[in-house]
Design a protein around this motif. Structure first.
Motif, PDB file in Angstrom:
ATOM      1  N   ILE A   1       0.848  -1.204   0.000  1.00 25.95           N
ATOM      2  CA  ILE A   1       0.000   0.000   0.000  1.00 25.95           C
ATOM      3  C   ILE A   1       0.879   1.248   0.000  1.00 25.95           C
ATOM      4  O   ILE A   1       0.629   2.200  -0.736  1.00 25.95           O
ATOM      5  CB  ILE A   1      -0.926  -0.030   1.240  1.00 25.95           C
ATOM      6  N   ASP A   2       1.925   1.228   0.810  1.00 26.64           N
ATOM      7  CA  ASP A   2       2.759   2.422   0.893  1.00 26.64           C
ATOM      8  C   ASP A   2       3.508   2.691  -0.415  1.00 26.64           C
ATOM      9  O   ASP A   2       3.635   3.852  -0.835  1.00 26.64           O
ATOM     10  CB  ASP A   2       3.748   2.301   2.057  1.00 26.64           C
TER      11      ASP A   2
ATOM     12  N   ARG B   1      -2.595  10.122  -0.689  1.00 28.43           N
ATOM     13  CA  ARG B   1      -2.987   9.448   0.562  1.00 28.43           C
ATOM     14  C   ARG B   1      -4.517   9.357   0.674  1.00 28.43           C
ATOM     15  O   ARG B   1      -5.063   8.303   0.976  1.00 28.43           O
ATOM     16  CB  ARG B   1      -2.416  10.221   1.755  1.00 28.43           C
ATOM     17  N   VAL B   2      -5.191  10.457   0.366  1.00 28.31           N
ATOM     18  CA  VAL B   2      -6.656  10.449   0.491  1.00 28.31           C
ATOM     19  C   VAL B   2      -7.269   9.464  -0.499  1.00 28.31           C
ATOM     20  O   VAL B   2      -8.165   8.681  -0.153  1.00 28.31           O
ATOM     21  CB  VAL B   2      -7.226  11.880   0.270  1.00 28.31           C
ATOM     22  N   LEU B   3      -6.780   9.472  -1.735  1.00 26.98           N
ATOM     23  CA  LEU B   3      -7.403   8.619  -2.761  1.00 26.98           C
ATOM     24  C   LEU B   3      -7.100   7.142  -2.544  1.00 26.98           C
ATOM     25  O   LEU B   3      -7.977   6.286  -2.725  1.00 26.98           O
ATOM     26  CB  LEU B   3      -6.976   9.074  -4.162  1.00 26.98           C
ATOM     27  N   VAL B   4      -5.879   6.818  -2.131  1.00 25.65           N
ATOM     28  CA  VAL B   4      -5.564   5.411  -1.842  1.00 25.65           C
ATOM     29  C   VAL B   4      -6.427   4.950  -0.658  1.00 25.65           C
ATOM     30  O   VAL B   4      -7.041   3.874  -0.697  1.00 25.65           O
ATOM     31  CB  VAL B   4      -4.054   5.223  -1.551  1.00 25.65           C
TER      32      VAL B   4
ATOM     33  N   GLY C   1     -11.066   1.990   1.455  1.00 19.35           N
ATOM     34  CA  GLY C   1     -11.980   2.114   2.603  1.00 19.35           C
ATOM     35  C   GLY C   1     -11.233   2.240   3.923  1.00 19.35           C
ATOM     36  O   GLY C   1     -11.720   1.786   4.965  1.00 19.35           O
ATOM     37  N   LEU C   2     -10.043   2.842   3.889  1.00 20.67           N
ATOM     38  CA  LEU C   2      -9.223   2.983   5.104  1.00 20.67           C
ATOM     39  C   LEU C   2      -9.083   4.456   5.473  1.00 20.67           C
ATOM     40  O   LEU C   2      -8.807   5.280   4.599  1.00 20.67           O
ATOM     41  CB  LEU C   2      -7.819   2.406   4.873  1.00 20.67           C
ATOM     42  N   ASP C   3      -9.258   4.784   6.765  1.00 19.83           N
ATOM     43  CA  ASP C   3      -8.999   6.163   7.168  1.00 19.83           C
ATOM     44  C   ASP C   3      -7.489   6.355   7.336  1.00 19.83           C
ATOM     45  O   ASP C   3      -6.696   5.425   7.116  1.00 19.83           O
ATOM     46  CB  ASP C   3      -9.783   6.531   8.443  1.00 19.83           C
ATOM     47  N   HIS C   4      -7.106   7.570   7.738  1.00 19.87           N
ATOM     48  CA  HIS C   4      -5.691   7.921   7.785  1.00 19.87           C
ATOM     49  C   HIS C   4      -4.901   6.952   8.680  1.00 19.87           C
ATOM     50  O   HIS C   4      -3.843   6.436   8.281  1.00 19.87           O
ATOM     51  CB  HIS C   4      -5.572   9.362   8.306  1.00 19.87           C
ATOM     52  N   ALA C   5      -5.432   6.672   9.873  1.00 23.88           N
ATOM     53  CA  ALA C   5      -4.714   5.811  10.822  1.00 23.88           C
ATOM     54  C   ALA C   5      -4.613   4.380  10.283  1.00 23.88           C
ATOM     55  O   ALA C   5      -3.542   3.742  10.349  1.00 23.88           O
ATOM     56  CB  ALA C   5      -5.425   5.821  12.177  1.00 23.88           C
ATOM     57  N   ALA C   6      -5.716   3.875   9.709  1.00 24.14           N
ATOM     58  CA  ALA C   6      -5.716   2.494   9.192  1.00 24.14           C
ATOM     59  C   ALA C   6      -4.777   2.371   7.993  1.00 24.14           C
ATOM     60  O   ALA C   6      -4.122   1.327   7.810  1.00 24.14           O
ATOM     61  CB  ALA C   6      -7.140   2.090   8.809  1.00 24.14           C
ATOM     62  N   LEU C   7      -4.709   3.429   7.207  1.00 27.62           N
ATOM     63  CA  LEU C   7      -3.808   3.410   6.049  1.00 27.62           C
ATOM     64  C   LEU C   7      -2.358   3.291   6.533  1.00 27.62           C
ATOM     65  O   LEU C   7      -1.570   2.499   5.992  1.00 27.62           O
ATOM     66  CB  LEU C   7      -4.005   4.701   5.247  1.00 27.62           C
ATOM     67  N   ALA C   8      -2.014   4.082   7.546  1.00 21.96           N
ATOM     68  CA  ALA C   8      -0.641   4.041   8.077  1.00 21.96           C
ATOM     69  C   ALA C   8      -0.350   2.660   8.674  1.00 21.96           C
ATOM     70  O   ALA C   8       0.740   2.104   8.478  1.00 21.96           O
ATOM     71  CB  ALA C   8      -0.471   5.130   9.136  1.00 21.96           C
TER      72      ALA C   8
ATOM     73  N   SER D   1      -1.557  -0.125   7.748  1.00 23.93           N
ATOM     74  CA  SER D   1      -1.542  -1.176   6.717  1.00 23.93           C
ATOM     75  C   SER D   1      -0.454  -0.932   5.668  1.00 23.93           C
ATOM     76  O   SER D   1      -0.456  -1.585   4.611  1.00 23.93           O
ATOM     77  CB  SER D   1      -2.888  -1.218   5.990  1.00 23.93           C
ATOM     78  N   ALA D   2       0.480  -0.027   5.943  1.00 26.17           N
ATOM     79  CA  ALA D   2       1.426   0.430   4.918  1.00 26.17           C
ATOM     80  C   ALA D   2       2.172  -0.705   4.223  1.00 26.17           C
ATOM     81  O   ALA D   2       2.415  -0.654   3.017  1.00 26.17           O
ATOM     82  CB  ALA D   2       2.421   1.406   5.550  1.00 26.17           C
ATOM     83  N   THR D   3       2.514  -1.781   4.945  1.00 27.14           N
ATOM     84  CA  THR D   3       3.359  -2.825   4.356  1.00 27.14           C
ATOM     85  C   THR D   3       2.550  -3.987   3.769  1.00 27.14           C
ATOM     86  O   THR D   3       3.132  -4.942   3.254  1.00 27.14           O
ATOM     87  CB  THR D   3       4.326  -3.394   5.424  1.00 27.14           C
TER      88      THR D   3
END
Ligand SMILES: C[S@@+](CC[C@H](N)C(=O)[O-])C[C@H]1O[C@@H](n2cnc3c(N)ncnc32)[C@H](O)[C@@H]1O
Length: 296
Positions: A15-16, A39-42, A47-54, A56-58
């Motif tokens: 993801i990152d 970041r917003v579009l990914v 369906g991940l907010d900012h914290a969940a995206l961070a 799930s980065a790997t």
């Protein structure tokens, strides 16, 4: 190779890595805030907010996830604003839905809300009963922001586009602001006064200047939300003609203005018998909100 093709066809990225690759693609294409937009579009595609995206980065993306991201990011490469792609924009701390009939509410329009609240505060407590009209309401941004601050106020928003009004009604419902009503008409044609507060962010771009606006605005905001006629002042003339009869004594009119419009718009409202205050600047120091009051 079409824009974004190199990023989109890569398989089994984390993801990152995908976020960084799209940010680089945006930067190379001249998108103004490439990191944030990627970041917003990914996050939106997954369906991940900012914290969940961070968090799930790997994680590796599946092919369908990579395709979902590519579908959104290609729209951004075609200069569609992020708010239109995700269908939402935050305004005055409220999450507002938008559609292709509405303007994307702008941060500078919050200056109109600030000026309107200051006008309310000058005449008494915020909890008093107030009647508010918002001319050209679009997504309902201004009237809904005001109702969120003024517990006993009733608000009515007008717009000539019924599809904009459908979004404004939806936003009012979602926010639990049942004191909002919306009506389709030309500016204030269907309204009966007296109002304590009349607010408006009318179309104010001179027609000939629209072609020079950024693609995000020129290609995606509805023309009816932008075009203020040959000199940009057409709607202010109509508002100055209509508003004095609709404002109660002690009531205030607050309009958003564009660059270099403070002087001519002040002249129009003064000629209509209203008492003007100095324009309120936005966060960039540009005179942005003009307040005119009806004296006894
Ligand atoms: C600059 S946008 C402002 C929208 C919203 N108030 C905001 O600040 O985000 C102007 C709005 O006026 C509406 N409009 C344009 N001409 C109008 C008219 N003659 N009567 C009523 N609304 C009109 C447009 O559809 C658009 O929603």
């Amino acid at each position: 190779m079409p824009a974004g093709a190199g990023v989109a066809t890569s398989q089994a990225r984390t993801i990152d890595a995908a976020r960084r690759a799209w940010a680089e693609e945006f930067r190379a294409s001249g998108v103004e805030s490439p990191q944030l937009d990627a970041r917003v579009l990914v996050g939106h595609a997954l369906g991940l907010d900012h914290a969940a995206l961070a968090a799930s980065a790997t994680r590796l993306l599946s092919a369908s996830e990579a395709n979902a991201i590519a579908a959104l990011t290609r729209r951004r490469l075609a200069r569609e604003p992020v708010a239109r792609i995700v269908g939402m924009k935050e305004f005055w701390g409220l999450n507002l839905h938008i559609n292709d009939a509405t303007l994307v509410p702008r941060p500078e329009t919050e200056t109109v809300v600030e000026a309107a609240l200051a006008a309310v505060d000058r005449h008494g407590p915020r909890r008093r009963e107030l009647r508010i009209a918002d001319l050209g309401t679009g997504s309902g941004a201004i009237v809904l922001a005001l109702l969120s601050e003024l517990d006993n106020a009733l608000g009515i928003g007008t717009d000539r586009d019924p599809r904009a009004l459908a979004v404004a009604r939806h936003n009012a419902r979602q926010l639990g602001l049942r004191r909002a009503r919306f009506v389709a008409c030309d500016l204030a044609a269907a309204l009966c006064g007296p109002f304590d507060l009349i607010v408006s962010n009318p179309p104010y771009i001179p027609s000939a200047d629209i072609a020079a606006l950024s693609p995000e605005v020129r290609l995606f905001d509805p023309r009816a939300a932008l075009d203020g006629g040959a000199d940009g002042l057409e709607f202010y003339r109509a508002i100055a003609a209509a508003v004095p009869a609709l404002l109660g004594v002690g009531g205030a009119m607050v309009v958003e203005i564009g660059i270099n419009q403070a002087e001519p718009v002040t002249g129009l409202f003064a000629a209509a018998g209203l008492a003007l205050q100095p324009p309120r600047p936005d966060l960039n120091g540009v005179p942005r909100a003009l307040v005119a009051e009806k004296c006894a």
